[in-house]
Design a protein around this motif. Structure first.
Motif, mmCIF file in Angstrom:
data_model
loop_
_atom_site.group_PDB
_atom_site.id
_atom_site.type_symbol
_atom_site.label_atom_id
_atom_site.label_comp_id
_atom_site.label_asym_id
_atom_site.label_seq_id
_atom_site.Cartn_x
_atom_site.Cartn_y
_atom_site.Cartn_z
ATOM 1 N N LEU A 1 -6.705 13.738 -7.046
ATOM 2 C CA LEU A 1 -5.665 13.349 -7.900
ATOM 3 C C LEU A 1 -4.623 13.301 -6.855
ATOM 4 N N ALA A 2 -3.734 12.616 -6.565
ATOM 5 C CA ALA A 2 -2.762 12.284 -4.886
ATOM 6 C C ALA A 2 -2.246 10.926 -5.188
ATOM 7 N N LYS A 3 -0.770 11.190 -5.561
ATOM 8 C CA LYS A 3 0.178 10.676 -5.068
ATOM 9 C C LYS A 3 0.289 9.437 -4.431
ATOM 10 N N ASN A 4 -0.178 9.359 -3.454
ATOM 11 C CA ASN A 4 -0.756 8.427 -1.989
ATOM 12 C C ASN A 4 -1.848 7.841 -1.884
ATOM 13 N N PHE A 5 -2.663 8.290 -2.358
ATOM 14 C CA PHE A 5 -4.331 8.065 -2.337
ATOM 15 C C PHE A 5 -5.076 7.163 -2.602
ATOM 16 N N LEU B 1 -0.162 11.628 3.051
ATOM 17 C CA LEU B 1 -0.549 12.701 1.634
ATOM 18 C C LEU B 1 1.188 12.875 1.453
ATOM 19 N N GLN B 2 1.642 13.571 1.928
ATOM 20 C CA GLN B 2 3.313 13.812 2.202
ATOM 21 C C GLN B 2 4.745 12.742 1.928
ATOM 22 N N GLU B 3 4.134 11.713 2.236
ATOM 23 C CA GLU B 3 5.042 10.884 2.091
ATOM 24 C C GLU B 3 6.018 10.389 1.302
ATOM 25 N N VAL C 1 1.132 -1.188 -0.156
ATOM 26 C CA VAL C 1 0.309 -0.315 -0.109
ATOM 27 C C VAL C 1 1.086 1.015 -0.213
ATOM 28 N N ARG C 2 1.855 1.481 1.203
ATOM 29 C CA ARG C 2 2.412 2.628 1.365
ATOM 30 C C ARG C 2 3.807 2.716 0.458
ATOM 31 N N GLN C 3 3.923 0.799 -0.915
ATOM 32 C CA GLN C 3 4.625 0.784 -1.757
ATOM 33 C C GLN C 3 6.230 0.829 -1.018
ATOM 34 N N ASN C 4 6.913 0.760 0.390
ATOM 35 C CA ASN C 4 7.811 0.677 0.583
ATOM 36 C C ASN C 4 8.293 -0.334 1.180
ATOM 37 N N LEU C 5 9.529 -0.945 0.639
ATOM 38 C CA LEU C 5 9.722 -2.512 0.845
ATOM 39 C C LEU C 5 10.764 -2.253 1.703
ATOM 40 N N GLY C 6 11.394 -1.570 1.993
ATOM 41 C CA GLY C 6 12.581 -0.884 3.043
ATOM 42 C C GLY C 6 12.699 -1.638 4.435
ATOM 43 N N THR C 7 10.703 -0.116 4.440
ATOM 44 C CA THR C 7 10.086 -0.555 6.175
ATOM 45 C C THR C 7 9.580 -2.163 6.217
ATOM 46 N N ALA C 8 8.853 -2.293 5.228
ATOM 47 C CA ALA C 8 8.577 -3.339 5.207
ATOM 48 C C ALA C 8 9.684 -4.732 5.813
ATOM 49 N N ALA C 9 10.883 -4.631 4.641
ATOM 50 C CA ALA C 9 11.574 -5.786 5.307
ATOM 51 C C ALA C 9 11.875 -5.082 6.943
ATOM 52 N N ALA C 10 12.661 -4.201 7.059
ATOM 53 C CA ALA C 10 12.841 -3.736 7.996
ATOM 54 C C ALA C 10 11.895 -4.475 9.652
ATOM 55 N N THR D 1 -1.202 16.877 -1.823
ATOM 56 C CA THR D 1 -0.326 16.652 -0.765
ATOM 57 C C THR D 1 -0.935 16.908 0.889
ATOM 58 N N GLU D 2 -2.002 18.236 1.144
ATOM 59 C CA GLU D 2 -2.607 18.058 2.109
ATOM 60 C C GLU D 2 -4.278 17.970 1.500
#
Lengths: 380, 448
Positions: free
Chosen positions: B403-407, B446-448, A274-283, B249-250
């Motif tokens: 539209l948001a990248k982290n939707f 959203l800002q991640e 979901v967050r697409q963050n494999l680094g954190t998932a691996a940690a 982003t907000e």
């Protein structure tokens, strides 16, 4: 030593070392396939996960380089991390207690052969044949107010006025999930403990009965101690499985309805996909692996201690009983011979409380039995 | 700035519609039919002799692999079937479980194993185009006849500024939200109120009025982030407000209008007129209570196909109203593009151009009760026969696509801060300060 003798000895030594080398090579050859699989399917992936956990590694864009220890720091700052830890521990404790407790109870019920035992064993074991995903979907359907039969049946039976909302609140969802898991796995733990129960020689029970021990005394002082290896196995399986729980949470409620219902593996999934963050998932995966490693080491240590305790107490207890009941000539004793031994074994303790008459009767009953003969042979 | 491709299979039409669809003719089109107004650059099914790729791609008997999420099955499958029946190329469609779609696409992207074509919920497009998952179709899309008639929201979503690779064509508009007022068979009743789009207070009265005879007034996805994005945000848009800043982003979900929505649903919840099952609805059965006659009025996807199983004659449809009037909708749907790993990009392009063609838009999409992708085809013989379809096409022109990248992480994820916010507000009586705090949580994601 003559020169000839020294040469012979050297030849023999040389042959011996060659033989040893051959044996060593043979051993290595036997171990190689296992080593290959362990390296390829465990060590290498583990190293990759380690690298991933120290990198800025996204699902869609790949490795962007080392960022250690950012991913580990991100865990602590995540608002979902500590709730997931707390939830996973709570779930593990509750499920472990229930599964092993109920599994043991069912195993005790079905350990004796009687008319309905075969059917009961089958009934308890049947849910094991259903895959976890299938079982989760099945219960999701059962629990659903839209398509499930549970609420209409309960309402038709007059047991409830309003439909039960099985997933509406954190507590409801938790209990519903635990119920499904108990239904699914209690048969497995029953089976493990049943095997353990049936490995306990009936001679112990016979002797205890003869000595006048009650059901609870037999359970507490014979069954439980001798069941310790099976209990330890069940405990390891249950704790490990619960700490790694994910499928049923995801299928039943997707980890909802609140963030307080997300197990740690769900968090790994969320970070990765979901967050697409494999680094954190691996940690996170490595943190979980470390926790599992520590827990299992603790279990093994406890298991070893238990075995030592078993060797110190349970085994001598049987010998003491044989000594206690028979005289050197094989005839029954009239009295307990060694008061100092009373403290070492429960059977002797119980027998001591029964008094000489009862003991004489008991001894006479068992004096010709294989139990006593084997015990005597063992002690001689 | 970059554009993506576009195609729409479903809906996202516009308000105007002057040109005729294929004029209402239903004759089967030739293979490789071009969008309205285009001229065929090459004989169908054959690349030009010079080796240049025809404007409409090639129809040479290639096998085109395509992925779509399972939620779009009804619409996508009908179009694929029609294409396969009329072309030499064959599309092999794989429907991936909706909840698994992001992870399946992500894994395939990492392994460079994406299919020739794959679609995406339009709200995912900024994330996926920015990551370079689609082939760059900018030139082709810019030159695609009829492109000006495709919803701008979808084009924006499929465009990533500063990227050389851009692509994505899209189809199927999921979400023109409407209120529907069902009258279960044998239980006629007044639907007055439910069909008057005037403000959220009117909606509240309609819900209360329809909470009769064992039927709850309304229903919503109390554990489903996407459901409430879909159905509550148009209330904010209708009043001229917004849910995020322009960059995505907000979060602005603590605005006065947003808080009014929460208060309204909180009050309805306390009154007991919302189906209690709402509290645990995570999405899979979100659209079931209404066709089952258990709910009086609720916002739903703008497709009559969603209402299969219930008498359409008893179905009233209105646009979603704002807090103080106005109307809007969520222009959702899926975009489809050629992947970066495509092995048959020209055949895939042929499918995309065909999807935007008159025949598909009218004879497959509109005929199936869906909103067409091209606004110039909104007024066709099928939509004009049913005023509800006219409304679908019309209201789409007033809607928005956030539209948001982290939707996904911020709103759709089961653990998203958006779900925490509306659950706290509706079920737990959260005060304004708590709502502000939870809104800040959305902004953080959203800002991640």
């Amino acid at each position: 030593m003559s020169v000839a003798s020294r040469l012979t000895a050297r030849r023999l030594t040389g042959r011996s070392s060659a033989w040893t080398r051959r044996r060593q090579l043979t051993g290595v050859a036997y171990a190689l396939p296992t080593v290959f699989f362990v390296v390829v399917f465990f060590i290498l992936p583990l190293l990759l996960v380690g690298q991933m956990s120290a990198s800025d590694w996204k699902l869609l864009t790949g490795d962007k380089g080392i960022n250690f220890p950012t991913n580990y720091g991100a865990l602590n700052s995540s608002p979902l991390f500590w709730p997931a830890i707390e939830f996973t521990i709570r779930y593990t404790v509750i499920v472990t207690v229930l599964l092993i407790g109920l599994g043991l109870a069912l195993a005790l019920i079905v350990q004796e052969t009687s008319r309905w035992v075969g059917m009961l064993r089958t009934v308890f074991l049947l849910p094991l044949a259903v895959g976890l995903a299938a079982a989760s979907l099945l219960f999701w359907g059962f629990y659903s107010d839209q398509i499930g039969p549970v609420n209409p049946l309960l309402q038709d039976a007059g047991l409830i006025d309003k439909p039960i909302l099985f997933f509406a609140t954190h507590t409801n969802a938790f209990l519903s999930t635990v119920f499904m898991i108990i239904w699914k796995f209690v048969g497995l733990y029953m089976l493990i403990l049943l095997v353990g129960l049936q490995a306990i020689s009936t001679e112990y029970y016979e002797a205890a009965s003869i000595d006048g021990a009650g059901r609870w005394q037999i359970f507490r002082h014979i069954t439980l101690p001798l069941l310790r290896p099976s209990l330890a196995l069940a405990l390891i399986l249950c704790v490990t499985g619960s700490l790694l729980a994910f499928d049923h949470f995801y299928l039943l409620t997707k980890g909802g309805p609140t963030t307080r219902r997300s197990p740690i593996v769900q968090l790994i999934y969320q970070q990765a996909f979901v967050r697409q963050n494999l680094g954190t998932a691996a940690a996170l995966s490595l943190v979980l692996l470390a926790a599992l490693l520590i827990l299992n080491l603790m279990w093994f240590r406890l298991l070893r201690r238990g075995r030592q305790w078993h060797e110190r107490t349970v085994e001598p207890r049987v010998d003491v009983r044989a000594d206690a009941l028979l005289r050197a000539d094989g005839r029954p004793r009239d009295h307990l011979p060694v008061p100092a031994r009373v403290g070492r074994g429960v059977l002797v303790q119980r027998a001591g409380r029964l008094g000489p008459g009862a003991l004489a009767t008991a001894s006479a009953t068992t004096s010709g039995s294989s139990t006593s003969r084997k015990a005597c042979r063992a002690t001689s | 700035m970059v554009v993506a491709a576009i195609l729409i299979l479903g809906a996202c039409g516009g308000t105007t519609s002057t040109s005729t669809p294929a004029g209402g003719e239903s004759a089967a089109p030739p293979p490789s039919e071009a969008p309205a107004g285009s001229e065929s650059a090459a004989p169908a099914g054959s690349p030009s002799a010079a080796g240049a790729i025809p404007e409409q791609g090639v129809d040479d008997g290639s096998t085109i692999t395509m992925w779509s999420r399972a939620a779009t099955e009804t619409r996508v499958q009908s179009q694929v079937d029609e294409y396969n029946a009329t072309h030499k190329n064959k599309v092999e469609l794989r429907l991936v479980p909706t909840d698994e779609y992001v992870s399946v696409v992500g894994n395939a992207a990492t392994a460079n194993e994406l299919p020739d074509l794959f679609s995406a919920d339009v709200v995912f497009m900024p994330n996926w185009t920015s990551a370079g998952l689609f082939a760059d179709l900018t030139d082709r899309i810019d030159n695609l006849p009829g492109i000006e008639n495709v919803g701008a929201a979808h084009i924006d979503a499929s465009t990533w500024e500063g990227k050389e690779v851009r692509a994505a064509v899209h189809h199927r508009p999921v979400g023109v939200d409407v209120q529907q007022g069902p009258v279960p068979a044998g239980r006629p009743r007044s639907r007055q109120g439910a069909n008057e789009p005037e403000g959220i207070r009117r909606r509240r009265r309609a819900v209360q009025a329809l909470n009769i005879d064992g039927t709850y007034g309304t229903y919503f996805g109390g554990a489903c982030g996407g459901c409430n994005v879909f159905t509550w945000w148009p209330i904010i848009w209708a009043g001229g407000g917004d849910v995020m800043n322009a960059d995505g982003t907000e979060a602005l979900l603590n605005s006065a209008d947003a808080k009014e929505i929460y208060k309204t649903f909180n009050a309805l919840w306390d009154e007991g007129v919302i189906n209690p099952e709402s509290q645990q609805e995570a999405g899979p059965t979100w659209t079931q209570p209404f066709p089952a006659g258990k709910v009086g009025v609720m916002p739903m996807p703008a497709s009559l196909q969603e209402s299969e199983g219930m008498p359409l004659d008893n179905l009233g449809v209105v646009a979603i109203a704002g807090v103080n009037g106005g109307e809007s909708t969520f222009v959702g749907g899926d975009s489809i593009g050629i992947s970066k790993d495509a092995k048959n990009p020209e055949a895939a392009w042929n499918f995309i151009t065909w999807m935007l063609g008159d025949h598909n838009q009218v004879e497959v999409v509109a005929k199936g009760g869906n909103v067409v992708a091209r606004t110039d085809l909104a007024d066709n013989q099928y939509s004009s026969a049913d005023p509800r379809l006219v409304l679908f096409n019309t209201i789409a022109g007033k809607g928005k696509t956030p539209l948001a990248k982290n939707f996904n992480a911020a709103f759709n994820d089961p653990q998203s801060p958006w779900i925490q916010l509306f659950r706290a507000a509706v079920f737990d009586d959260a005060d304004d300060a708590k709502i502000d705090e939870l809104n800040n949580g959305i902004t953080s994601v959203l800002q991640e």
